[in-house]
Write a protein that holds these residues in place. Structure first.
Motif, PDB file in Angstrom:
ATOM      1  N   MET A 171      -4.992  19.110  -5.281  1.00 13.87           N
ATOM      2  CA  MET A 171      -5.417  19.889  -6.443  1.00 13.87           C
ATOM      3  C   MET A 171      -6.156  21.131  -5.953  1.00 13.87           C
ATOM      4  O   MET A 171      -6.529  21.235  -4.773  1.00 13.87           O
ATOM      5  CB  MET A 171      -6.343  19.047  -7.325  1.00 13.87           C
ATOM      6  N   ASP A 172      -6.381  22.073  -6.836  1.00 17.54           N
ATOM      7  CA  ASP A 172      -7.033  23.313  -6.421  1.00 17.54           C
ATOM      8  C   ASP A 172      -8.480  23.110  -5.982  1.00 17.54           C
ATOM      9  O   ASP A 172      -9.053  23.969  -5.312  1.00 17.54           O
ATOM     10  CB  ASP A 172      -6.943  24.383  -7.514  1.00 17.54           C
ATOM     11  N   ASP A 173      -9.077  21.937  -6.308  1.00 19.63           N
ATOM     12  CA  ASP A 173     -10.436  21.646  -5.872  1.00 19.63           C
ATOM     13  C   ASP A 173     -10.477  20.683  -4.696  1.00 19.63           C
ATOM     14  O   ASP A 173     -11.549  20.204  -4.293  1.00 19.63           O
ATOM     15  CB  ASP A 173     -11.259  21.085  -7.028  1.00 19.63           C
ATOM     16  N   PRO A 204      -3.936  31.093  -8.636  1.00 16.16           N
ATOM     17  CA  PRO A 204      -3.076  31.698  -9.677  1.00 16.16           C
ATOM     18  C   PRO A 204      -3.871  32.244 -10.868  1.00 16.16           C
ATOM     19  O   PRO A 204      -3.406  33.165 -11.545  1.00 16.16           O
ATOM     20  CB  PRO A 204      -2.182  30.530 -10.111  1.00 16.16           C
ATOM     21  N   LYS A 205      -5.060  31.685 -11.109  1.00 19.71           N
ATOM     22  CA  LYS A 205      -5.921  32.171 -12.198  1.00 19.71           C
ATOM     23  C   LYS A 205      -7.147  32.873 -11.622  1.00 19.71           C
ATOM     24  O   LYS A 205      -8.255  32.723 -12.124  1.00 19.71           O
ATOM     25  CB  LYS A 205      -6.316  31.010 -13.098  1.00 19.71           C
ATOM     26  N   TYR A 206      -6.913  33.672 -10.606  1.00 20.54           N
ATOM     27  CA  TYR A 206      -8.014  34.341  -9.912  1.00 20.54           C
ATOM     28  C   TYR A 206      -8.879  35.166 -10.861  1.00 20.54           C
ATOM     29  O   TYR A 206     -10.104  35.193 -10.733  1.00 20.54           O
ATOM     30  CB  TYR A 206      -7.464  35.243  -8.803  1.00 20.54           C
ATOM     31  N   GLU A 207      -8.250  35.842 -11.802  1.00 22.82           N
ATOM     32  CA  GLU A 207      -9.027  36.692 -12.704  1.00 22.82           C
ATOM     33  C   GLU A 207      -9.982  35.896 -13.569  1.00 22.82           C
ATOM     34  O   GLU A 207     -10.960  36.434 -14.078  1.00 22.82           O
ATOM     35  CB  GLU A 207      -8.082  37.529 -13.564  1.00 22.82           C
ATOM     36  N   ASP A 240       9.322  29.151  -5.172  1.00 24.57           N
ATOM     37  CA  ASP A 240      10.212  29.855  -6.092  1.00 24.57           C
ATOM     38  C   ASP A 240       9.820  29.452  -7.512  1.00 24.57           C
ATOM     39  O   ASP A 240      10.188  28.385  -7.998  1.00 24.57           O
ATOM     40  CB  ASP A 240      11.662  29.462  -5.785  1.00 24.57           C
ATOM     41  N   LYS A 241       9.073  30.321  -8.182  1.00 20.76           N
ATOM     42  CA  LYS A 241       8.549  29.993  -9.509  1.00 20.76           C
ATOM     43  C   LYS A 241       9.651  29.832 -10.543  1.00 20.76           C
ATOM     44  O   LYS A 241       9.571  28.975 -11.429  1.00 20.76           O
ATOM     45  CB  LYS A 241       7.569  31.085  -9.960  1.00 20.76           C
ATOM     46  N   ALA A 242      10.678  30.659 -10.454  1.00 19.78           N
ATOM     47  CA  ALA A 242      11.738  30.628 -11.470  1.00 19.78           C
ATOM     48  C   ALA A 242      12.529  29.328 -11.427  1.00 19.78           C
ATOM     49  O   ALA A 242      12.972  28.827 -12.472  1.00 19.78           O
ATOM     50  CB  ALA A 242      12.677  31.822 -11.270  1.00 19.78           C
ATOM     51  N   PHE A 265       0.850  27.977  -4.076  1.00 20.49           N
ATOM     52  CA  PHE A 265       0.590  27.273  -5.332  1.00 20.49           C
ATOM     53  C   PHE A 265       1.887  27.165  -6.120  1.00 20.49           C
ATOM     54  O   PHE A 265       2.713  28.080  -6.096  1.00 20.49           O
ATOM     55  CB  PHE A 265      -0.438  28.021  -6.178  1.00 20.49           C
ATOM     56  N   ASP A 266       2.057  26.066  -6.866  1.00 16.79           N
ATOM     57  CA  ASP A 266       3.235  25.939  -7.721  1.00 16.79           C
ATOM     58  C   ASP A 266       2.889  26.307  -9.159  1.00 16.79           C
ATOM     59  O   ASP A 266       1.761  26.738  -9.468  1.00 16.79           O
ATOM     60  CB  ASP A 266       3.860  24.544  -7.609  1.00 16.79           C
ATOM     61  N   ASN A 267       3.838  26.143 -10.067  1.00 17.33           N
ATOM     62  CA  ASN A 267       3.644  26.546 -11.461  1.00 17.33           C
ATOM     63  C   ASN A 267       2.580  25.723 -12.174  1.00 17.33           C
ATOM     64  O   ASN A 267       2.032  26.158 -13.201  1.00 17.33           O
ATOM     65  CB  ASN A 267       4.966  26.416 -12.234  1.00 17.33           C
ATOM     66  N   ASP A 268       2.293  24.525 -11.666  1.00 14.65           N
ATOM     67  CA  ASP A 268       1.294  23.656 -12.278  1.00 14.65           C
ATOM     68  C   ASP A 268      -0.068  23.766 -11.614  1.00 14.65           C
ATOM     69  O   ASP A 268      -0.985  23.015 -11.952  1.00 14.65           O
ATOM     70  CB  ASP A 268       1.773  22.195 -12.229  1.00 14.65           C
ATOM     71  N   GLY A 269      -0.201  24.679 -10.669  1.00 11.68           N
ATOM     72  CA  GLY A 269      -1.490  24.905 -10.030  1.00 11.68           C
ATOM     73  C   GLY A 269      -1.799  24.004  -8.850  1.00 11.68           C
ATOM     74  O   GLY A 269      -2.906  24.046  -8.308  1.00 11.68           O
ATOM     75  N   TYR A 270      -0.831  23.182  -8.420  1.00 12.95           N
ATOM     76  CA  TYR A 270      -1.041  22.375  -7.230  1.00 12.95           C
ATOM     77  C   TYR A 270      -0.960  23.265  -5.994  1.00 12.95           C
ATOM     78  O   TYR A 270      -0.172  24.214  -5.935  1.00 12.95           O
ATOM     79  CB  TYR A 270       0.009  21.268  -7.122  1.00 12.95           C
ATOM     80  N   LEU A 271      -1.771  22.940  -4.991  1.00 16.33           N
ATOM     81  CA  LEU A 271      -1.807  23.699  -3.745  1.00 16.33           C
ATOM     82  C   LEU A 271      -1.073  22.906  -2.669  1.00 16.33           C
ATOM     83  O   LEU A 271      -1.359  21.721  -2.457  1.00 16.33           O
ATOM     84  CB  LEU A 271      -3.255  23.947  -3.326  1.00 16.33           C
TER      85      LEU A 271
END
Length: 386
Positions: free
Chosen positions: A206-208, A112-115, A241-243, A172-178
């Motif tokens: 987690m993302d790691d 989600p924070k690829y950039e 569903d992020k919303a 990924f969810d809104n909290d960055g969990y995969l």
């Protein structure tokens, strides 16, 4: 052939097609096939643009912030597209895969924070020396077109003979969990009820690759601590569903009993103790379809449509579809547009009937819907023109 804008190279209904209704006869295969379709609601006219027709067993797709689209092929390659056209380039340096039947290089997603961090995630069947494979999540970064800084995050073991039911979707969810899915491996369905293996489950990390402390099952009794839910036969579709902070999944039933499930922490989705399907020889798997402590699907399909990838329509480009879930159908060769009222199934429409075995459908960052097909090797884009 890299691009085809006028006609779809498959046998589908001709002209203006009111999907879901018997309004037009099929054309002979050799006749030109118009790409314009009216939907069941008569509020949305769609032009199907065939962008590419030489994919080999594609599985997953994602987009980079610079507009590039990446598509995985099960044999172990990632194709690079730019401006909806194949560049002729592929990502180099990927790990070898266990390519057997459904196993191989499967899903792909970006952080989600690829950039900020440049991480790309893949799900693949890792190959072991004893000719077994296991669904594995790894991440890497790109140096030009080469996969560098490769990190293997988790192996969903034990490794297994053959290539059935590898699941594989990543979200990924809104909290960055995969979250990732792993099928039951086919020949031992009760894997899905056993918390001491990773098969037939949805997992959360987690993302790691580390395990969140609030996951529902600890490893104190030999449980696999990455497990989020269990009793999931072969989940090849998953969307967040992020919303509304909801995780949706579709999974293959056997002969009948494909399921659409709302995935919630620690729950048991029943396979193979309860199911609406039966064995492929027509004999019963179980005598029950409900049991206390086991979740009912939001919807199930009998006969099976062979559910695969899925996406949630959030784009303003398809106003009549907003909030709907699109589900790829392999066996029935269409896209199922599922209407929901909150978390309740309302109905569905069959889109693009006979386009081929649809492996994945996805909404791009700029709001367009794309789909990839397996045997026919198509990449198509759905263009709203009304």
């Amino acid at each position: 052939m890299l691009r085809k804008k006028s006609y779809l190279p498959i046998s589908i209904l001709s002209g203006i097609l009111f999907l879901g209704f018997a309004c037009a006869p099929k054309q002979a295969a050799e006749e030109p096939i118009d790409e314009t379709y009216a939907t069941q609601t008569d509020k949305l006219l769609i032009k199907v643009d065939t962008l590419y027709s030489e994919l080999e067993n594609p599985w997953g797709m994602t987009w980079l912030p610079d507009g590039k689209m990446l598509i995985t092929e099960r044999k172990g390659e990632i194709l690079i597209f730019q401006d909806d056209a194949f560049t002729g380039q592929k990502i180099q340096g990927l790990p070898p895969v266990h390519e057997v039947n459904q196993a191989g290089l499967l899903d792909i997603a970006i952080h989600p924070k690829y950039e900020e961090n440049g991480w790309i995630y893949i799900a693949y069947a890792k190959h072991f020396e004893d000719s077994t494979g296991a669904t594995t999540i790894m991440r890497f970064k790109l140096d030009g077109n080469t996969a560098v800084n490769q990190e293997e995050l988790i192996v969903a073991g034990p490794s297994w003979k053959g290539g059935r039911h590898f699941g594989s979707r990543i979200v990924f969810d809104n909290d960055g969990y995969l979250y990732f899915s792993n099928g039951d491996k086919g020949n031992i369905p009760m894997n899905a009820q056993n918390l001491n293996n990773a098969h037939g489950k949805i997992h959360r990390i987690m993302d790691d690759g580390t395990i969140p402390a609030d996951n529902p099952f600890t490893d104190s009794l030999g449980n696999i601590s990455s497990i989020w839910t269990y009793g999931n036969r072969n989940p090849q579709g998953m969307i967040y569903d992020k919303a509304n902070n909801r995780l949706w999944e579709v999974e293959h039933g056997p002969m009948g009993g494909d399921e659409l499930n709302l995935i919630e922490k620690g729950k048991n989705y029943g396979w193979p103790v309860i199911t609406y399907g039966q064995n492929y020889d027509g004999t019963p798997i179980t005598e029950i379809t409900e049991k206390e402590g086991m979740e009912q699907p939001v919807h199930y399909w009998v006969p099976s449509i062979a559910t695969c990838g899925m996406t949630l329509v959030t784009s303003e480009k398809y106003p009549a579809w907003k909030g709907n879930i699109l589900v790829a159908a392999l066996a029935k060769q269409h896209i199922a547009r599922v209407e929901l009222n909150g978390t309740t199934y309302v109905g569905e429409e069959k889109l693009l009937q006979d386009i081929g075995r649809v492996r994945q459908v996805a909404e791009s960052p700029n709001g367009y819907i794309y789909a990839i097909t397996e045997a026919t090797g198509l990449l198509v884009k759905l263009l709203p023109i009304r």
